[in-house]
Write an enzyme that holds these catalytic residues in place. Sequence first.
Site, mmCIF file in Angstrom:
data_model
loop_
_atom_site.group_PDB
_atom_site.id
_atom_site.type_symbol
_atom_site.label_atom_id
_atom_site.label_comp_id
_atom_site.label_asym_id
_atom_site.label_seq_id
_atom_site.Cartn_x
_atom_site.Cartn_y
_atom_site.Cartn_z
ATOM 1 N N HIS A 89 23.724 27.169 -50.407
ATOM 2 C CA HIS A 89 23.866 25.938 -51.197
ATOM 3 C C HIS A 89 22.633 25.647 -52.054
ATOM 4 C CE1 HIS A 89 27.636 24.908 -49.358
ATOM 5 N NE2 HIS A 89 27.116 24.804 -48.144
ATOM 6 N N ASP A 140 31.618 31.986 -46.218
ATOM 7 C CA ASP A 140 31.399 30.708 -45.546
ATOM 8 C C ASP A 140 32.557 29.757 -45.884
ATOM 9 O OD1 ASP A 140 28.688 29.160 -44.366
ATOM 10 O OD2 ASP A 140 30.084 27.817 -45.395
ATOM 11 N N HIS A 148 32.312 26.747 -46.711
ATOM 12 C CA HIS A 148 31.883 25.896 -47.818
ATOM 13 C C HIS A 148 31.412 26.760 -48.989
ATOM 14 C CE1 HIS A 148 31.334 23.561 -44.050
ATOM 15 N NE2 HIS A 148 31.959 22.636 -44.764
ATOM 16 N N ASP A 182 31.753 29.326 -40.168
ATOM 17 C CA ASP A 182 32.397 28.024 -40.016
ATOM 18 C C ASP A 182 33.868 28.050 -40.412
ATOM 19 O OD1 ASP A 182 31.519 28.465 -42.592
ATOM 20 O OD2 ASP A 182 30.488 26.554 -42.814
#
Length: 348
Positions: free
Chosen positions: A163, A199, A201, A288
Amino acid sequence: MLTIYNVRHSVHHGKVEMFRGELVPCFEVPARADYVLRELQERNLGSIESPDAFDDAAMGRVHAPRYLEFLANAWSEWVALDPANAERDALPSYWPIRTFRSDVLPASFPARMGLFSYDAGTPLTSGTWEAARAGACCALTAAARVLQGQRAAFALTRPPGHHAGADFFGGYCFLNNAAIAAQSLRDAGVKRVAVLDIDYHHGNGTQAIFYERADVQFTSIHGDPHTEYPYYLGYADERGAGAGSGFNRNLPLARGTGFSAWREALKDALSGIAKYKPGALVVSLGLDTFEGDPIAGFTLATADYLRIGEDIARAGLPTVFVFEGGYAVAEVGVNAVNVLDGFMQHAG
């Protein structure tokens, strides 16, 4: 599988984060990496090494100098504001959005913290810079070992990185380890590098870093940003810009997606990577996507991660794995190592 382990990761240990309007204990905790290390050791998956030393110039190939300077000095500036701050983490309070200027570097520490961040869920701690910098060295070392002939190497470190952009932190991330590894492969002469982000996200930081470049292809499979963090990037129509047009691929999937549909997206992603014909692959290894993750929404089971590793291995590329998210802490170790194990069983 060679693992490069960040022995200093635990010095970054946030106390609280802002989550849905309240301060809660951090989901991103040192035990995440500890469980992965333990599983690697119990299954004897390969040797585990400490990272080589690198200077900040290697990070500066991806991150802006003023941002790196901020991170390196942030904790001392935070404590200088008030000695009591030594007992609490720093969280941003202000952000320069839309018509606000971002080219001017404010003298105020809280203003600069907001300039270099985009959420209030990423605490900056006394050990953040040390842990993040050592993590970048893990990614650089893993890339170096692959360049030296290793079929694959795994950078086991936290905080995660995907991120983080060239000049901002957020989503628990400060330095973008996957981007740093990809850039180092390019600098060493690999003409084309693919980054695959799995991931839950979207890897908004990695996308932003390479969005206008044709020498690094970015592909991400993730939760639909209409409803999932980071919300403002990760849509399918984001295809790259300028020289990078056509070299950015987002494959967003609905909350509740199971392994069958997810694996079809992976097949699509790997097909696109094969057409790109890279000389190396960097995998942002987020776990995740697991059915028990507390802040995500896919329903992959532990056994599915073996299949993921197998599928990635069939790409036949020198591969750098970089540890990202995964917040079902007790299961993250076996899930991560299943990917690596599946990969090694089918690596040519």
